[in-house]
Design a protein around this motif. Structure first.
Motif, PDB file in Angstrom:
ATOM      1  N   PRO A 161      -8.294  23.208 -12.213  1.00 55.53           N
ATOM      2  CA  PRO A 161      -8.920  22.211 -11.988  1.00 55.53           C
ATOM      3  C   PRO A 161     -10.121  21.182 -11.041  1.00 55.53           C
ATOM      4  O   PRO A 161     -10.479  22.466  -9.885  1.00 55.53           O
ATOM      5  CB  PRO A 161      -8.065  20.519 -11.403  1.00 55.53           C
ATOM      6  N   GLU A 162     -11.323  20.801 -11.433  1.00 57.64           N
ATOM      7  CA  GLU A 162     -12.532  20.978 -10.832  1.00 57.64           C
ATOM      8  C   GLU A 162     -12.733  20.584  -9.192  1.00 57.64           C
ATOM      9  O   GLU A 162     -12.620  20.444  -7.963  1.00 57.64           O
ATOM     10  CB  GLU A 162     -13.405  19.294 -11.607  1.00 57.64           C
ATOM     11  N   PHE A 202      -7.854  16.242 -20.410  1.00 54.47           N
ATOM     12  CA  PHE A 202      -8.121  15.366 -19.329  1.00 54.47           C
ATOM     13  C   PHE A 202      -7.139  14.061 -19.481  1.00 54.47           C
ATOM     14  O   PHE A 202      -7.862  13.713 -19.977  1.00 54.47           O
ATOM     15  CB  PHE A 202      -8.467  15.849 -18.349  1.00 54.47           C
ATOM     16  N   SER A 244     -24.264  13.785 -20.237  1.00 56.19           N
ATOM     17  CA  SER A 244     -23.140  14.272 -21.248  1.00 56.19           C
ATOM     18  C   SER A 244     -23.227  12.316 -21.533  1.00 56.19           C
ATOM     19  O   SER A 244     -22.332  11.935 -22.488  1.00 56.19           O
ATOM     20  CB  SER A 244     -22.199  14.713 -20.680  1.00 56.19           C
ATOM     21  N   PRO A 247     -11.391  10.647 -11.484  1.00 62.02           N
ATOM     22  CA  PRO A 247     -11.719  10.823 -10.038  1.00 62.02           C
ATOM     23  C   PRO A 247     -12.794  10.063  -9.646  1.00 62.02           C
ATOM     24  O   PRO A 247     -12.012   9.122  -8.967  1.00 62.02           O
ATOM     25  CB  PRO A 247     -11.644  12.020  -9.979  1.00 62.02           C
ATOM     26  N   ASP A 270     -20.995  19.499 -21.109  1.00 60.52           N
ATOM     27  CA  ASP A 270     -20.383  19.750 -19.629  1.00 60.52           C
ATOM     28  C   ASP A 270     -19.320  20.724 -20.267  1.00 60.52           C
ATOM     29  O   ASP A 270     -18.287  21.652 -19.703  1.00 60.52           O
ATOM     30  CB  ASP A 270     -19.451  17.861 -19.419  1.00 60.52           C
ATOM     31  N   MET A 312     -11.974  15.514 -15.152  1.00 55.21           N
ATOM     32  CA  MET A 312     -12.589  16.337 -14.313  1.00 55.21           C
ATOM     33  C   MET A 312     -12.409  17.592 -15.137  1.00 55.21           C
ATOM     34  O   MET A 312     -11.293  18.025 -16.168  1.00 55.21           O
ATOM     35  CB  MET A 312     -10.643  16.400 -13.121  1.00 55.21           C
ATOM     36  N   LEU A 313     -13.605  18.518 -14.993  1.00 52.09           N
ATOM     37  CA  LEU A 313     -14.053  19.829 -15.661  1.00 52.09           C
ATOM     38  C   LEU A 313     -12.199  20.961 -14.722  1.00 52.09           C
ATOM     39  O   LEU A 313     -11.857  20.758 -13.698  1.00 52.09           O
ATOM     40  CB  LEU A 313     -14.615  19.981 -15.099  1.00 52.09           C
ATOM     41  N   LEU A 314     -12.196  21.546 -16.178  1.00 52.39           N
ATOM     42  CA  LEU A 314     -10.930  22.667 -15.627  1.00 52.39           C
ATOM     43  C   LEU A 314     -12.368  24.182 -15.641  1.00 52.39           C
ATOM     44  O   LEU A 314     -12.915  24.433 -16.514  1.00 52.39           O
ATOM     45  CB  LEU A 314     -10.028  23.358 -16.886  1.00 52.39           C
ATOM     46  N   PHE A 332     -17.893  24.293 -20.026  1.00 56.15           N
ATOM     47  CA  PHE A 332     -18.568  25.686 -19.784  1.00 56.15           C
ATOM     48  C   PHE A 332     -18.500  26.892 -21.273  1.00 56.15           C
ATOM     49  O   PHE A 332     -17.751  27.164 -21.756  1.00 56.15           O
ATOM     50  CB  PHE A 332     -17.135  26.513 -19.109  1.00 56.15           C
ATOM     51  N   HIS A 381     -12.637  15.032 -20.099  1.00 57.58           N
ATOM     52  CA  HIS A 381     -13.011  16.801 -19.837  1.00 57.58           C
ATOM     53  C   HIS A 381     -11.856  16.945 -20.527  1.00 57.58           C
ATOM     54  O   HIS A 381     -10.769  17.149 -19.785  1.00 57.58           O
ATOM     55  CB  HIS A 381     -13.714  17.617 -19.267  1.00 57.58           C
ATOM     56  N   GLN A 382     -12.005  18.449 -21.637  1.00 57.67           N
ATOM     57  CA  GLN A 382     -10.933  19.485 -21.421  1.00 57.67           C
ATOM     58  C   GLN A 382      -9.506  18.951 -21.142  1.00 57.67           C
ATOM     59  O   GLN A 382      -8.553  18.909 -20.803  1.00 57.67           O
ATOM     60  CB  GLN A 382     -10.953  20.328 -19.890  1.00 57.67           C
ATOM     61  N   ARG A 409      -3.053  16.531 -18.239  1.00 66.43           N
ATOM     62  CA  ARG A 409      -3.447  18.205 -18.645  1.00 66.43           C
ATOM     63  C   ARG A 409      -2.636  18.387 -19.655  1.00 66.43           C
ATOM     64  O   ARG A 409      -1.889  18.920 -19.420  1.00 66.43           O
ATOM     65  CB  ARG A 409      -3.815  19.152 -17.395  1.00 66.43           C
ATOM     66  N   SER A 443     -25.552  17.205 -15.747  1.00 59.96           N
ATOM     67  CA  SER A 443     -25.536  16.272 -16.979  1.00 59.96           C
ATOM     68  C   SER A 443     -26.367  15.775 -17.523  1.00 59.96           C
ATOM     69  O   SER A 443     -26.916  14.931 -17.066  1.00 59.96           O
ATOM     70  CB  SER A 443     -23.632  16.429 -16.654  1.00 59.96           C
ATOM     71  N   GLY A 491     -16.027  11.259 -15.140  1.00 66.40           N
ATOM     72  CA  GLY A 491     -15.019  11.905 -14.945  1.00 66.40           C
ATOM     73  C   GLY A 491     -13.769  10.249 -14.372  1.00 66.40           C
ATOM     74  O   GLY A 491     -14.766   9.484 -13.738  1.00 66.40           O
TER      75      GLY A 491
END
Lengths: 417, 997, 109
Positions: free
Chosen positions: C14-15, B253, A306, A312, C77, C1-3, C79, B250-251, B280, A304, A310
């Protein structure tokens, strides 16, 4: 260049700071240079400085798409150490460490290199074997590194939890006393100021769009947001963006760019005297002179650009910090940020010539490029000036991926049995 | 005695007191107070000291963006914390509060000496000095600087509190419960959306809590608010207070940190202190409002100088009058309302100093009506008062010239430099901002996520506008969710609208170089510092920020970023967007490490995998070692034994009679299907076609780069069925690698993989009596050497359990590995122990296993290999199928460096003195006399004491090692140089006689 | 955390359920032994690493355990698509403007 000193600070304090001048000019590009360096991070600026200082090559431009020092130089956790396993790595990083020790004086800019010791924790038998191997190898390479028992480790770093009941108990630690931290921005600024004073042009906010090659295949210059700039020698030192720039010269690289996050806490009074790294739980930490706990996290799993990263991963990193240093749960994270790290298959850098005449590259430092800064810059300058590598960067070739002569620090840390 | 509490004002019960202490002195506050509001009620403004100059400071804000009033709080051992915002921490009974970053008392801080010599400490001064002599930086200068720096003290004991995590899926997340957020949540919830509404304060309402006189839909603001909250509850909206949206990932979250117990007198037993919500959301509405900006003038940091909006909040929400004679300095109409509210509550407003020439007509009329003097086109040239502001110097400005100054006495200064839309979370999404010339502010531009911004966050001002926009955006979001929705904007009367202007530092008289106009209060960055940075070549705002530290304090630039930018852009001579805005980075407000760590602490930091036999090992006093996620029995010490003694005993017992070992952690993969053989041929270096059913073979797995990745014994149970074992740490990796090839490279192969690591418990029996122990328990298989030779596998019954029985040996002794369904593992173990009693069966752990295998020269992948070792390096060329055209990694073995001379090869090392143990990891050299750096030719990979050999022995990877057999090499250690002879790795029973039984 | 959308499960998850598995369409050569050292090194190590749309592999490791391919913009990032292993790349244009096919060269060699 106004010389910096305690006296100069005192004099300016009395005259309302009228005596300070600009540390480097914001240059507009000339039509042609002897050497162009792409990327005004500390590596690129440092290479320009050493080209001017040690090789008398001052017709140099350092070009960056943003502001100088704005990439990984200004985004890392500033750990400096040289206790690497392989001879090639130990020599490169120890060369850098030698340069770090005199850098403030050499640049007349306090980069605050602080030899406070870097301690790497072993949490299982495999770690012990691996770090002992480092200690022995470093000793015979003349690199300082010694083994500590858990009790000695705690004496050196009191917040450490050495309880045998911990999920990952501390079984010992390798300590390099000569290692430490430095002030990252100051390194970029110090090199920029010293390079500019020797005639180097620093061109900011000027994206390099492509490396241009002539009919004979050799480098002719670079196309930029401010037009074409001619040069027979171009060195790419663009960290995470190296693949993209090299692609424009038709050179495909063994690189992938990953997001890496780091964070700091709110500042507190001194409570953490050294740098501690724990590979097993993925946590590393030091305390800045300002008082912030500076904490490095791991890379996200996907490539990436970006600079986002994240939640986590940050949670895991801070869980690890709380596990190893349980007194810090009530400390607060002040800010976190992301960088883009360029990673090679063997986790070691590529510094040297490329298949294209006149094109040089310095990349692949992964998560550890800051500590190498003076060494990488110094050997890159040598390589560009002489068109042949310095003995220290000679093993860090692109060809090693074909021959198999990898410098695999990651593999040496290996897998648990 | 609360000298400044106004009866009837505020949103709380004026009854029951809440007691607390500040620097040891006892105070009383009211339920609902913050530390700051309670102290202000007692007329206390001095609450902190600044970072660099240790200047006395009081609160500037009434919220989490506070840069000055940071304190240490404690509720007993392990519950101490620094840098708590006094303006946000709610009072609780018995709260201990202590001021920080001082030597001596808060009123007489010895470090304030820094302030006297402040010209020395200009922006970036530390880059220019402390360089001589060279050795002094980390020995002398740095320790002094470090002690002076920092704010509060670090905690020094482990924290007994718990922290929680929770996941939430929601259709619509509304962040901020001010007028815009409330209206948005109402509109969307009325349309049927499933809504979550969060706010960082203890109460919802945002600015409405500070403006009770506004009338909405015919109701006083607070009545409307109560009705709105009741309706939200009726509609099922999840409302979370004390909950800060810390980061937008992202998305959609979003991380929320909810504070659960810090405000409680007695937290319920076991209740988590904070909870991190992982949300989410399908859509997100950001309604975070706007932040009031300070004005930048000389002495704008004295205690008593605060934001006008904060004073209004202290009055209306907390019933506290921050001063009796406030002076107002403003460039925005909003501060007039603060002045009016304070005047109406009994304060004598000293003056309203307006930097602008033409304030709004409406507010001027109101000021005149109250008899408040308004000075337009005026500037502030300084303030006085050491621990509390006493007066203000103001002067008219005309045509850029500052006229004669006059002094206005006051006991507080309420300032307002306009408002900045709060776009932190939007910025986390990498949404782009655009500069609005009219507002002098950054507004949201392109969004990178499914989010909307409502109200003051996009530059709207006034309750009517915010409510209408909120309703509109709520409808838009509901429609995006596929719902029918209609906007119904509330009708607002007595609205507090207004406009303002944004300024750089205010014009001043006298020597500008001597003026100290603060931009970043906490970090002591002045306008002068910013101009100096620009003068020194810092032209981008990122450079200015890093050089001066402006915006890097714990308020994360909420007070300072825009003012800093206005000054920098003026100094650079470019418009603000050309100088740039620093990136906002998570978290929105500083957030505890504990909240991030959540449940992942102590034993729950990571799972611990245990075998079915683990309880037996624990009951029998085993020492354990962590191996990947497993804990494995390391050795079984008897009373008085250390590890060496226990291991020597276990080794001798196994070689002498029989030992028993829990091998359940070994990875196990079932490879099944018509193409199983072909698949095995492609994956492993060995040939598999001719391996008979019921036979087993050592398998070696390489990476595509040619280096050893894993190994294990593989048994063939049928034409199309293999039982593959892997290393303990490699199980998941090997399965993933196999799946990768099957699914993506060879999808035509008919073969299926099943991980069976946790399905089988595996017990290894080794030693000359192993068969005697096992035989009575086996049904369905003849264990004789003829019927069941070495490297056999069979399905049979052991101790009454269905079993896969291997005859294999990792010790060089007669050996069996018995796999039974995991639930029977412990029973099998106990049955074998019982049966073995008469042979003095000895349980052994991983350390003995390592010694016994090393005596036979068997490698441990990851110990004797390190990811750079080829099969030939490890002496395993025999494991490569000579006739194979391809297998994973085969091509790489032909690469120039992998066939070069002088590669490191695995050999044995016998020290000259058998009592000397070499360190694992010790380096091998040919010439011990050479100078540093030495040429190292290898390193020790395994090193143990062998009871069987009666001495220490080692394995090592040594350059050209096999050719050095019989020759001496040297191992330099800190204790001296050890001489050792290179040998083969077959140390014990090289002919394998002991297996032939 | 990506989807991430798993094209096998046809669910967006989730990722945490997925493991990244490197660049897509880097096919293992049919006859590795026929390759030169350079060609083999290119297969092993050279990656396109584009700033823009990247064809990459993911494994739904805590779900159906299948490997699949995805196109993702490495700048945002986000998709662009996910598709099953063995299916051709949809061929989305890179955000940087370069043709997507460029990234696939290595595999074909």
């Amino acid at each position: 260049m106004t010389r910096f000193s305690g006296m100069a600070v005192l004099k300016n304090a009395l005259n309302g700071h009228k005596g300070w001048r600009e540390q480097w000019p914001d240059s507009e590009p000339k039509k042609e240079y002897d050497v162009i360096i792409v990327g005004a991070g500390a590596h690129g600026l440092g290479a320009a400085y050493y080209l001017a200082q040690e090789h008398g090559i001052t017709d140099v431009a350092v070009i960056d798409k943003g502001w100088l020092g704005g990439g990984n130089t200004g985004r890392n956790t500033t750990i400096i150490r040289s206790n690497y396993l392989y001879d090639e790595s130990a020599r490169m990083y120890d060369h850098a460490l030698d340069l770090w020790e005199g850098l403030s004086q050499e640049l007349n800019y306090n980069v605050m290199f602080s030899r406070r010791g870097v301690m790497m924790l072993a949490h299982n038998v495999h770690d012990v074997q691996s770090f002992q191997r480092h200690v022995h190898s470093n000793r015979l390479n003349g690199v300082d590194n010694r083994w500590l028992t858990p009790e000695e480790a705690k004496r050196f770093c009191p917040p450490l939890n050495i309880s045998r009941d911990a999920r990952y108990p501390v079984m010992g630690a390798a300590l390099q006393m000569r290692a430490g931290t430095a002030r990252h921005d100051a390194v970029a600024w110090g090199y920029a100021r010293a390079a500019a004073a020797r005639g180097v042009d620093i061109i900011q906010n000027c994206p390099v769009l492509a490396v241009r090659r002539g009919p004979d295949g050799a480098v002719e210059g670079v196309d930029t947001g401010k037009g074409f700039i001619r040069a027979k020698k171009v060195a790419i030192s663009a960290a995470g963006h190296t693949s993209v720039v090299m692609q424009s010269a038709d050179v495909r690289m063994p690189l992938e760019s990953y997001p890496l996050q780091a964070l700091v806490s709110e500042p507190v009074k001194p409570c953490f005297p050294c740098v501690v790294m724990s590979n097993a739980v993925h946590a590393y930490m030091s305390q800045s002179d300002k008082g912030e706990l500076v904490i490095g996290s791991g890379t996200d799993q996907y490539v990436s650009y970006s600079q986002r990263g994240g939640l986590p991963l940050i949670e895991h990193t801070l869980a690890a910090i709380c596990e190893v240093f349980p007194i810090f749960t009530r400390m607060r994270m002040l800010r976190k940020w992301g960088g883009i790290v360029d990673v090679t298959p063997d986790r070691s850098a590529i510094v040297g010539k490329t298949p294209v005449k006149g094109l040089y590259v310095n990349c692949g430092w992964g998560t550890g490029g800051f500590k190498a800064t003076p060494g990488a810059a110094h050997t890159l300058a040598h390589t560009v000036a002489r068109d042949e590598p310095h003995p220290i960067n000679a093993p860090f070739t692109l060809e090693r991926f074909t021959t198999g002569r990898l410098i695999d620090e990651a593999a040496a840390a290996a897998v648990a049995h | 005695m609360s000298t400044h509490r106004i009866a009837g004002k505020g949103r709380f019960d004026h009854g029951g007191p809440v007691r607390f202490t500040f620097d040891g002195k006892r105070y009383e506050g009211r339920r609902g107070d913050t530390i700051a509001s309670a102290l202000l009620a007692h007329g206390v403004h001095l609450m902190g000291r600044s970072f660099k100059y240790h200047r006395p400071r009081g609160p500037v804000c009434a919220g989490t963006e506070e840069p000055n009033a940071l304190v240490e709080t404690s509720r007993g051992k392990g519950r101490f914390e620094p840098n708590t915002r006094a303006t946000a921490q709610e009072l609780r009974e018995g709260l201990e509060v202590r001021s920080q970053n001082r030597i001596g008392s808060l009123a007489f801080d010895l470090q304030a000496v820094n302030d006297l010599v402040h010209p020395l400490f200009s922006a970036g001064f530390y880059y220019k000095t402390f360089m001589w002599p060279r050795s002094f930086w980390d020995r002398v200068y740095e320790p002094v600087i470090r002690r002076a720096a920092g704010l509060g003290r670090a905690p020094d004991a482990p924290d007994p509190d718990r922290y929680a995590h929770r996941n939430l899926h929601t259709e619509l997340l509304v962040i901020g419960a001010g007028p815009a957020g409330l209206a948005a949540a109402l509109a969307a919830a009325r349309a049927g959306a499933e809504v979550t509404l969060v706010d960082e304060h203890a109460e919802m309402g945002g600015a409405l809590l500070s403006d009770p006189d506004v009338v909405i839909d015919g109701k006083p603001a607070w009545d409307w608010l109560a009705a709105a909250l009741a309706e939200l509850d009726r509609l099922g909206v999840r409302r979370l207070t004390r909950t800060t949206a810390i980061g937008y990932y992202h998305q959609n979250f979003v991380g929320l940190c909810q504070k659960l117990t810090d405000h409680l007198d007695e937290p319920p037993e076991g209740a988590p202190r904070e909870r991190m919500w992982h949300v989410r959301a399908v859509r997100v509405i950001l309604a975070q409002g706007a932040l009031e900006k300070p004005l930048v003038f000389d002495g704008n940091d004295r205690p008593g100088v605060m934001l006008a909006g904060a004073a209004q909040t202290y009055l209306n929400r907390y019933g506290v009058l921050v001063g009796d004679t406030p002076a107002i300095v403003t460039s925005h109409d909003s501060a007039y309302h603060a002045a009016f509210d304070l005047a109406d509550a009994g304060a004598k407003v000293a003056a309203i100093v307006d930097v602008r020439a033409a304030p709004g007509e409406g507010v001027l009329v109101e000021a005149r009506r109250r008899g408040i003097e308004v000075l337009t086109s005026h500037t502030v040239t300084g303030t006085n008062g050491r621990l509390r502001v006493k007066s203000l110097r103001v002067a008219p400005v005309s045509g850029g010239r500052v006229g004669a100054a006059r002094t206005i006495a006051c006991d507080c200064v309420l300032m307002c430099g306009g408002w900045t839309p709060s776009l932190h979370l939007f910025s986390h999404t990498k949404g782009t901002l655009k500069w609005d010339e009219a507002l002098d502010a950054f507004l949201p531009d392109r969004s990178a996520e499914e989010c909307h911004i409502a109200g003051a966050g996009r530059g709207l001002w006034g309750y009517g506008a915010a409510l209408a926009d909120g309703a509109e955006i709520g409808v838009t979001a509901a429609r995006a969710l596929g719902l029918d929705a209609e906007a119904a904007a509330p009708v607002v009367e007595r609205d507090r609208t207004g406009t303002g202007e944004t300024f750089k530092e205010l014009p001043t008289d006298g020597d500008a170089g001597r003026k100290r106009a603060f931009v970043d209060f906490q970090n002591d960055v002045t306008a002068k510092d910013i101009r100096l940075a620009v003068k020194e070549g810092m032209r981008s705002i990122e450079h200015v920020k890093r050089y001066t530290t402006n915006g890097m304090a714990t308020d994360q630039g909420k007070m300072s970023n825009v003012n800093g930018l206005m000054i920098a852009s003026d100094a650079v001579g470019k418009a603000p967007p050309q100088v740039g805005l620093t990136t906002f980075r998570p978290p929105y407000t500083p957030t505890t490490f504990g909240a991030f760590a959540g449940y992942h602490r102590g034993r729950h930091f990571e799972v611990t995998r245990r075998t079915p036999i683990d309880p037996w090992a624990e009951a029998h006093g085993a020492a354990f070692e962590p191996v990947s996620l497993w804990r494995r029995a390391w050795y079984f010490p008897k009373a008085g034994e250390d590890m060496d003694a226990a291991v020597a005993r276990e080794c001798a017992a196994t070689r002498g009679s029989v030992g028993i070992f829990d091998a359940s952690t070994l990875g196990k993969i079932e490879v099944q299907g018509p193409d199983a053989v072909e698949f095995m041929n492609r994956m492993y270096t060995n040939p598999w076609t001719k391996l008979g059913i019921g036979r087993a073979r050592y398998g070696l797995l390489l990476g595509e780069d040619g280096y050893i990745r894993d190994d294990g014994v593989i048994g063939r149970l049928g034409e199309d069925l293999f039982h593959v074992t892997t290393t303990t740490g490699g199980a998941a990796r090997v399965l993933n690698m196999m799946e990768d090839y099957i699914q993506t490279e060879w999808p035509d192969l008919k073969v299926w993989l099943t991980s069976t690591t946790e399905q089988w418990a595996t017990v290894a029996l080794n030693g000359p009596n192993a068969r005697r122990v096992l035989e009575p328990l086996v049904e369905g298989q003849d264990l004789s050497a003829e019927a069941f030779p070495h490297m056999s596998v069979a399905e049979c019954t052991v101790a009454g359990f269905p079993a896969r029985l291997f005859r294999i040996s990792f010790t060089g002794e007669l050996g069996f590995e018995i796999n039974v369904p995991a639930r029977h593992g412990l029973a099998l173990w106990e049955a074998l122990m019982k049966e073995g009693e008469r042979y003095d069966i000895c349980p052994y752990g991983t350390e003995t296993m390592h010694v016994l295998r090393a005596e036979k020269g068997f490698i441990i992948v990851g110990q004797d290999t390190d990811g750079t070792v080829t099969p030939d390096d490890a002496g395993l060329s025999w494991a490569i199928g000579k006739k194979k055209a391809d297998f994973v990694g085969m091509r790489s073995l032909r690469r120039p460096d992998l066939v070069a001379e002088g590669r490191k090869q695995l050999v044995g090392l016998m020290t000259e003195d058998g009592d000397v143990k070499l360190d694992e990891g010790a380096q091998v050299v040919a010439d011990p006399e050479q100078a540093l750096p030495m040429k190292m030719i290898g390193h020790v990979t395994s090193s143990y004491y062998s009871a069987a050999l009666g001495r220490h022995f080692a394995m090592a990877l040594v350059e050209g090692g096999r050719d050095l057999e019989g020759r001496d090499v040297f191992v330099p250690t800190p204790e001296g140089i050890r001489r050792a002879t290179v040998t083969t790795t077959a140390f014990y029973d090289p002919a394998g006689e002991r297996l032939k039984v | 955390m990506l989807l991430i959308h798993c094209p096998y499960c046809d669910e967006t998850l989730p990722e945490a359920e997925f493991a990244y598995a490197g660049e897509a369409h880097v096919d293992r050569p049919a006859d590795p032994m026929a390759l030169s050292d350079d060609e083999w090194a290119a297969f092993l190590f050279i990656r396109s690493n584009p700033k823009g749309v990247h064809a990459e592999r993911w494994r739904h490791v805590h779900g159906c355990a299948r490997f699949f391919n995805a196109e993702r913009d490495t700048v945002t990032d986000a998709f662009v698509s996910t598709y099953r292993a063995g299916e051709p790349r949809p061929g989305t244009k890179c955000s940087a403007g370069a043709p997507a096919g460029d990234d696939m060269k290595v595999a074909a060699e």
